[in-house]
Motif scaffolding. Structure first.
Motif, PDB file in Angstrom:
ATOM      1  N   LEU A 173      57.615  53.690  74.184  1.00 48.85           N
ATOM      2  CA  LEU A 173      56.823  55.106  73.658  1.00 48.85           C
ATOM      3  C   LEU A 173      55.372  54.860  73.583  1.00 48.85           C
ATOM      4  N   LEU A 207      53.479  63.188  61.352  1.00 48.81           N
ATOM      5  CA  LEU A 207      53.467  63.002  62.377  1.00 48.81           C
ATOM      6  C   LEU A 207      52.701  64.014  63.299  1.00 48.81           C
ATOM      7  N   THR A 231      56.360  59.074  65.894  1.00 54.39           N
ATOM      8  CA  THR A 231      57.753  59.616  66.189  1.00 54.39           C
ATOM      9  C   THR A 231      58.758  59.229  64.835  1.00 54.39           C
ATOM     10  N   LEU A 248      56.370  69.750  66.478  1.00 52.44           N
ATOM     11  CA  LEU A 248      56.707  68.738  67.052  1.00 52.44           C
ATOM     12  C   LEU A 248      57.885  68.966  68.176  1.00 52.44           C
ATOM     13  N   ALA A 297      65.329  62.220  67.938  1.00 50.52           N
ATOM     14  CA  ALA A 297      64.023  61.759  67.597  1.00 50.52           C
ATOM     15  C   ALA A 297      62.982  63.049  67.964  1.00 50.52           C
ATOM     16  N   THR A 298      62.128  62.896  66.808  1.00 49.88           N
ATOM     17  CA  THR A 298      61.002  63.891  66.662  1.00 49.88           C
ATOM     18  C   THR A 298      59.833  63.167  66.836  1.00 49.88           C
ATOM     19  N   THR A 299      58.973  64.014  67.885  1.00 47.55           N
ATOM     20  CA  THR A 299      57.839  63.205  68.523  1.00 47.55           C
ATOM     21  C   THR A 299      56.723  64.043  68.445  1.00 47.55           C
ATOM     22  N   TRP A 341      52.494  63.072  72.332  1.00 46.25           N
ATOM     23  CA  TRP A 341      53.208  62.024  72.645  1.00 46.25           C
ATOM     24  C   TRP A 341      54.091  62.056  73.842  1.00 46.25           C
ATOM     25  N   PRO A 349      60.467  60.825  74.729  1.00 45.84           N
ATOM     26  CA  PRO A 349      61.145  59.440  74.739  1.00 45.84           C
ATOM     27  C   PRO A 349      62.373  59.136  75.484  1.00 45.84           C
TER      28      PRO A 349
END
Ligand code: SAH
Length: 359
Positions: free
Chosen positions: A73, A225, A231, A286, A342-344, A348, A351
């Motif tokens: 990432l 974030l 992430t 996110l 996963a929270t991103t 970004w 993932p």
């Protein structure tokens, strides 16, 4: 409790008993918070000789794959400077050791931050990570760069509340003394302002769980974030749709025990409400990926190939490596019970490991 692991076994029980004597029945969340605080402060519970074993303690492959996932990432984001590796409840520091070793191979060398409140486990972590920085909570984390946050079996240890359906509406689950132990009892009053919706339509005794503490942690992390980038990878057992029923459990010496006997001497956990955690992230704009089963995620990221390579390098360990691979990925073991989400940050990259194709 800085007494080297010999914290008296009854101290949590005594504190809870005194509180109940003073205040009357206490909310289940208060009971769980006191019990777990004492539990983690009094011993290192991990490993075969302890009460339970976690994925990073089963095999180095687990942490290595988490590290590769983070490094991938970070690389695709353009290798930002001032990156921070943050782990919530890092246990013995094993996951961080294996993940950071993998990340280094890709040129990703973040600063290391641990959020941990057990003095005994902080000591274990320091042996492997002498240069890490420790924090009591999220507010203390640095503000100056993306956060690569990992939480393996962390959210399950945070306190939950329960609400019980009765003909008189939802009642909050309280804990009372029952001679030398404790027992759950629905409150005498309606939980009107804590839970929305009516209890009618739910059979008497139906239990709803909520974790206000998890909601607060997840909200604070999501705010960070959204502001700083990065992430949050959550790996835990839990549910992905709203449901009913108690998931409170206690484990001691790898065996289930009653959550209401000897608080502070067993690991008290509840299933993680991934549905709510995902919604919290979405309200902060996110991206949410998963949850998917741990087995699917590890396989998508190459655990089969990693097991083969490790076996080739040390064939006398072949059986052990195979057993660890099985335990981490098989649906009858940790493969389906454990979920990965996963929270991103919105700017970004997407993932790896969450596409349906890979199962
Ligand atoms: N992630 C590790 C350990 C899991 S056990 C592993 O996978 O092996 C849970 C961890 O969370 C322990 O390190 C415990 O001390 C920590 N912990 C539990 N509640 C906490 C809290 N409220 N604040 C900070 N750390 C907590």
């Amino acid at each position: 409790m800085p007494d080297g692991g010999k914290a008296d076994l009854s101290s949590a029980a005594q504190i809870i008993a005194d509180k109940i004597d003073r205040e009357g029945p206490i909310p289940l969340g208060d009971y769980m918070a006191i019990a777990n605080h004492h539990y983690y402060a009094s011993k290192d519970p991990l490993g075969e000789a302890g009460d339970f074993i976690t994925a990073p303690e089963i095999s180095q492959m687990f942490g290595e794959i988490v590290g590769i996932w983070l490094a991938d990432l970070w690389l695709r984001k353009g290798s930002p400077d001032h990156c921070h590796y943050v782990e919530l409840g890092p246990g013995r520091g094993t996951l961080a050791r294996d993940a950071l070793r993998s990340m280094r191979k890709f040129g990703c060398i973040p600063k290391v931050h641990f959020v941990e409140n057990s003095p005994i486990l902080r000591g274990r972590q320091k042996q492997l990570h002498p240069d890490a920085t420790w924090h009591q909570d999220i507010a203390e984390l640095p503000q100056d760069g993306p956060l690569l946050i990992v939480a393996n079996e962390f959210f399950d240890a945070l306190p939950i509340e329960q609400f019980v359906a009765t003909s008189g509406g939802w009642r909050q689950q309280m804990v009372v003394r029952d001679r030398s132990t404790f027992a759950p009892v629905p409150s005498a009053h309606r939980a009107a302002d804590q839970i929305s919706g009516s209890a009618s339509g739910f059979p008497d005794g139906t239990i709803l769980e909520r974790s206000p503490v998890s909601v607060e942690w997840a909200g604070n992390l999501a705010n960070r974030l959204a502001k700083q980038g990065g992430t949050l990878l959550i790996i835990d057992y839990g549910y992905t749709r709203p449901g009913t029923g108690s998931t409170l459990q206690a484990v001691k010496n790898h065996v289930p025990v009653s959550p209401f006997d000897s608080p502070g001497t067993s690991d008290l956990t509840a299933h993680v409400d991934f549905h709510t955690l995902a919604n919290i992230a979405r309200t902060r704009m996110l991206n949410v990926n998963g949850p998917v089963g741990q087995g699917q995620w590890l396989k998508a990221l190459g655990i089969d190939q990693r097991a083969t390579a490790l076996t080739r390098a040390s064939s006398e360990q072949a059986e052990m490596i195979q057993a660890a691979h099985h335990r981490l990925t098989h649906p009858d073991e940790m493969g389906s019970l454990f979920q990965v989400m996963a929270t991103t940050a919105i700017d970004w990259p997407e993932p790896e490991g969450f596409s349906d194709k890979e199962e």
